[in-house]
Design a protein around this motif. Sequence first.
Motif, PDB file in Angstrom:
ATOM      1  N   TYR A  46       0.222  -1.550  -0.230  1.00 38.00           N
ATOM      2  CA  TYR A  46       0.097  -0.053   0.054  1.00 38.00           C
ATOM      3  C   TYR A  46       0.629   1.275   0.231  1.00 38.00           C
ATOM      4  N   SER A  48       0.907   4.189   1.385  1.00 41.25           N
ATOM      5  CA  SER A  48       0.255   5.329   1.616  1.00 41.25           C
ATOM      6  C   SER A  48       1.561   6.057   2.828  1.00 41.25           C
ATOM      7  N   VAL A  89      -4.655   6.587   1.778  1.00 38.95           N
ATOM      8  CA  VAL A  89      -4.360   7.121   1.480  1.00 38.95           C
ATOM      9  C   VAL A  89      -5.371   8.830   0.879  1.00 38.95           C
ATOM     10  N   GLU A  92      -4.466  10.553   4.584  1.00 44.27           N
ATOM     11  CA  GLU A  92      -3.155  11.302   4.593  1.00 44.27           C
ATOM     12  C   GLU A  92      -2.933  12.685   3.236  1.00 44.27           C
ATOM     13  N   CYS A 113      -5.418  13.217  -4.685  1.00 40.77           N
ATOM     14  CA  CYS A 113      -4.244  11.621  -4.287  1.00 40.77           C
ATOM     15  C   CYS A 113      -3.833  10.765  -5.040  1.00 40.77           C
TER      16      CYS A 113
END
Length: 770
Positions: A46, A48, A89, A92, A113
């Motif tokens: 991932y 992120s 995400v 974040e 994003c």
Amino acid sequence: MEPKIKEKHWSPDLELEIQKIWQETGLYKFSRRKGKVFSIDTPPPYASGKWHIAAAIHYAQIDMIARTMRMMGYDVYFPFGVDRNGLPVEVEVEKKNGINMFSTPREEFLRLCKEYLDEAEKDIISISKRLGLSADFDSYFQTDSVLWRTQTQRTFIEAFKKGLVYEDVRPNNYCPRCRTTLADAEVEYKEMESILVYLRFSEKESRRSVVIATTRPELLPACAAVIYNPKDDRYKDLLGKTLITPLGDEVIVLEHPSADPNFGTGIMMVCSYGDYDDVRLFRELGLKPKIIMNEDGTLNELAGKYAGMRTDEARKAILEDLKDYIEKAEKILHRTPVCWRCKTPIEIVPMKEYYLKQKDFLDELKQKVLSKAKFYPEWSVNYWLDWVNSIETDWPISRRRYYGTEIPVWYCKSCGKPALPEPGGYYRPWKEDPPFDTCPHCGSKAGFVGEDRVFDTWMDSSISPLVYNGYGWNEELFKELGQSDLRPQGKDIVRTWLHYTLLRTYHATGEPAFKHIWLSGMGLDANGRPMHKSLGNIIYPWPLLEKYGADAIRLAGASEAHHGSDFRISEARIAGAFKFLQKLWNVSRFISSFPFPEKASLSPTDIWILGELNKTVEIALEGYKKFDFFDPATSARHFVWEVFAPHYVEMVKWRAYGQGSEEEAISAWWTLHTSLRYILRILAPITPHITDVIWRRIYGGTVHEESLPEPKKEWETDYAKLGDRLMEFNSYVWKIKKERGISFKESVSLSIPEELKPFEKDLRALHNIK
């Protein structure tokens, strides 16, 4: 004689040189030359945040599997992907930009994003390459690509047509902060401090006071009943009677075994909804729910004066208003369900969502998986079984978020029914018109309203073996590969990634997704704690890669614990692994000074070390067959560091340097090279850089096109049984010389034990025994 290995020390810079050669020669390309294929469903990491060292080791060990299978004669299909969808995400991006998703134009938020993901992805790819992963990075996958999202939508449309998808209004886990439904698998539990409040209710007829303890006083407006345990005699006389709540509402008293006589006062409120126990109780007791919670986590008009407040605000307000009804209040630790990503306590809110059926298929799924798939280690199957056996609901798959694969549904403006396109395209109903103009249900051409929800991110990642292997986009590849041979993953996402993949692949193909399921333990710090920012104990890989190189990190990870167990990692352990690599380099450099004869007449010392080598090979092969790298790593390390280098090499140096006969020199050369070639092949999957550099410098070609070594029966002799005694004698002589303060090269008068007479010539030369 000049050594073929010129450098006196092993350096991480040499790893970069060999990686360049691998890249230029296409060494690890999926070639289909060998006739048998092994495919890996590589976990898409991932994007992120930065990887820590435990994640790096996890992926390095997946690479060890790929390298093992190549050396076992397979063409290995080792794709690589990056997971770029979903809630993490979005969280974040909101933090980084100081924004709220729902207050930002959708297109703008999607752009932010993607920018964030592109940057995070670079670090993951760079670390993966630097670790020496032999995956296909030239055409890696992204779960937010048109290709992947098209296949996610394809599998949904196919499942919808099979009757596996439905829409319903049900109480669901809901995160007020993320403003989206969560599946049970996305709910974590955290011990949080809470206030247990003892509130006075009154019995309607007698005005008798009844004290009830609760941690959710803000749900008092939604209270429909109170219950006590049938075995609790304290409240038998209240059965069927009516209580007046502190807010003046009337509720009935009922019996139910869910009430814990030992919690609070033993009698409890049933509200809509504090948790899933409340949901079940409303259903079982035939109660009518009163929903007071909005989708944004605030209370609605049914909560009266508390409408518009968040739950924490309402809790404070209601306690202030009801202070005359509070018997007492005490602080307790309460097991609280929280959002898996932002850790906000969840609420239970009725929501209209799409569901994918799973309850009806669990028995079939278990039977298929248990009969056709093998778990590594074997006991790890219980992680999955424990989860499957606890499932009580179908999977809610729709989410009220932005960065995810859109649900490909449009709703007819006339009849309101859903219309789906044919699979094969990537559809965005929130901004695009449908690829049809007539409602398939009512025939209207009045137009359509596009769905604006997206899928749960696990809907994308759960089809990784299908996308990797060509399902829906490369039928020739899918026909060749079919199900993936191996799913390697962490035990922490069994209930999400593993379970959902098994379910989705079974829906699509009727078969289990994998033949082998490899569940790894968690990477911990040197004190055995999980690595978390809050603990300040995260170790990032880049500084260690630059200082020690990839092979030291890989070897340290493999040497720490058997597969499936949690493992500890620290710089000290990696530094220790790097010292071993230096030892291996030094031994190899010494051996590279001598020719490698085709055959030799072996001495007892040569036969002994080959027997020791046999043991190492047997242990390593057993580990490799179980995809467990602990035994190969530790057995090879022990052989080189504790046996081969300090004993055998020292015993035969005199022969290798030509101080005996030509036959004695040839036997030493042949045995030194043979032992080294075996060790390099044993270690190649674990430390691919140093083994390949050494192999290329001394023997030419690449070690990664060799096979794993096999033990030889002719090396199993009585000499091997004398190994411990032989090494004990060497250590004994070295100890005596040290105690006497003389050099190891100086002569000493000693008797060689009778049982060690076969090795006498080499022992006399090593210790200068008179």
